[in-house]
Design a protein around this motif. Sequence first.
Motif, PDB file in Angstrom:
ATOM      1  N   MET A 120       0.582  -1.070  -0.044  1.00 43.45           N
ATOM      2  CA  MET A 120       0.295   0.004   0.213  1.00 43.45           C
ATOM      3  C   MET A 120       0.787   1.290   0.105  1.00 43.45           C
ATOM      4  SD  MET A 120      -2.871  -1.397   2.333  1.00 43.45           S
ATOM      5  CE  MET A 120      -4.145  -0.426   1.854  1.00 43.45           C
ATOM      6  N   THR A 121       0.769   1.999  -1.064  1.00 45.67           N
ATOM      7  CA  THR A 121       1.786   2.997  -1.250  1.00 45.67           C
ATOM      8  C   THR A 121       1.678   4.148  -0.494  1.00 45.67           C
ATOM      9  OG1 THR A 121       0.291   4.205  -2.847  1.00 45.67           O
ATOM     10  CG2 THR A 121       2.011   2.441  -3.758  1.00 45.67           C
ATOM     11  N   THR A 122       0.732   4.403   0.208  1.00 43.65           N
ATOM     12  CA  THR A 122       0.574   5.519   1.133  1.00 43.65           C
ATOM     13  C   THR A 122       0.734   5.004   2.705  1.00 43.65           C
ATOM     14  OG1 THR A 122      -1.873   5.103   0.985  1.00 43.65           O
ATOM     15  CG2 THR A 122      -1.083   6.560  -0.419  1.00 43.65           C
ATOM     16  N   SER A 123       0.739   3.698   2.875  1.00 41.27           N
ATOM     17  CA  SER A 123       0.615   3.354   4.175  1.00 41.27           C
ATOM     18  C   SER A 123       1.885   3.859   5.196  1.00 41.27           C
ATOM     19  CB  SER A 123       0.816   1.841   4.330  1.00 41.27           C
ATOM     20  OG  SER A 123       2.064   1.282   3.745  1.00 41.27           O
ATOM     21  N   GLY A 124       3.146   3.994   4.532  1.00 38.49           N
ATOM     22  CA  GLY A 124       4.187   4.606   5.319  1.00 38.49           C
ATOM     23  C   GLY A 124       3.904   5.900   5.882  1.00 38.49           C
ATOM     24  N   GLY A 125       3.167   6.707   4.869  1.00 39.83           N
ATOM     25  CA  GLY A 125       2.827   8.189   5.158  1.00 39.83           C
ATOM     26  C   GLY A 125       1.466   8.227   6.307  1.00 39.83           C
ATOM     27  N   ARG A 126       0.746   7.365   6.064  1.00 40.70           N
ATOM     28  CA  ARG A 126      -0.493   7.115   6.679  1.00 40.70           C
ATOM     29  C   ARG A 126       0.013   6.889   8.451  1.00 40.70           C
ATOM     30  NH1 ARG A 126      -5.195   3.322   6.779  1.00 40.70           N
ATOM     31  NH2 ARG A 126      -6.832   4.597   7.558  1.00 40.70           N
ATOM     32  N   TYR A 127       0.956   5.781   8.428  1.00 36.72           N
ATOM     33  CA  TYR A 127       1.180   5.317   9.793  1.00 36.72           C
ATOM     34  C   TYR A 127       2.067   6.755  10.377  1.00 36.72           C
ATOM     35  CZ  TYR A 127       3.958   2.963  13.332  1.00 36.72           C
ATOM     36  OH  TYR A 127       4.509   2.624  14.483  1.00 36.72           O
TER      37      TYR A 127
END
Length: 193
Positions: A120-127
């Motif tokens: 999930m490409t946005t997961s790092g940012g979201r976390y």
Amino acid sequence: RLGLERADTAEKALNIIVDLLEKYGQGGNCMESNTAFTYHNSFLIVDRKEAWVLETSGKYWAAEKVEGGVRNISNQLSITTKIDREHPELKEYAKSNGWWDGEKEFDFAATYSYVDTARMTTSGGRYCEGYKLLNKHKGSITSEIMMEILRDKESGINMEGGFMTTGSMVSVLPQQPNLPCIHFFTGTPDPAR
């Protein structure tokens, strides 16, 4: 849900979830429109006295007891080297697949992150954004502040588009057993409402 139904403590719920995971595994599609899209699950398991993070990859799992501060999960593995409980074959399985050499310190997230899981490409940012928002209010988080955090679209916590946040929950669990626990759930598909 079965952990909530069958356990009266966070640790007992953890035991129930990992027993079911080891017996039945996990799976199923995560989107109505794309039945091939699946990922493995993470859980925040909390009672009045303790909290656990449980993260899974197939039938394998790692659990971290939360000792203080703030902790979040968000579509990626986040348990690294602080593993308080684990699947009995977690490290051996990683070793047998060549993911871990058995020499360096075992890091669950680094070892299992892209094995059979969705990227999930946005997961790092979201976390990271979730962690920042929680830390901004550390020591003074109220149910209202938690609701604001879960409604935050700019950070990606409340996702829009192809992947949408469809519900949020905020629980207040006083340590004093004579005080009631209070649970807030979104009543619409968008927590911002």
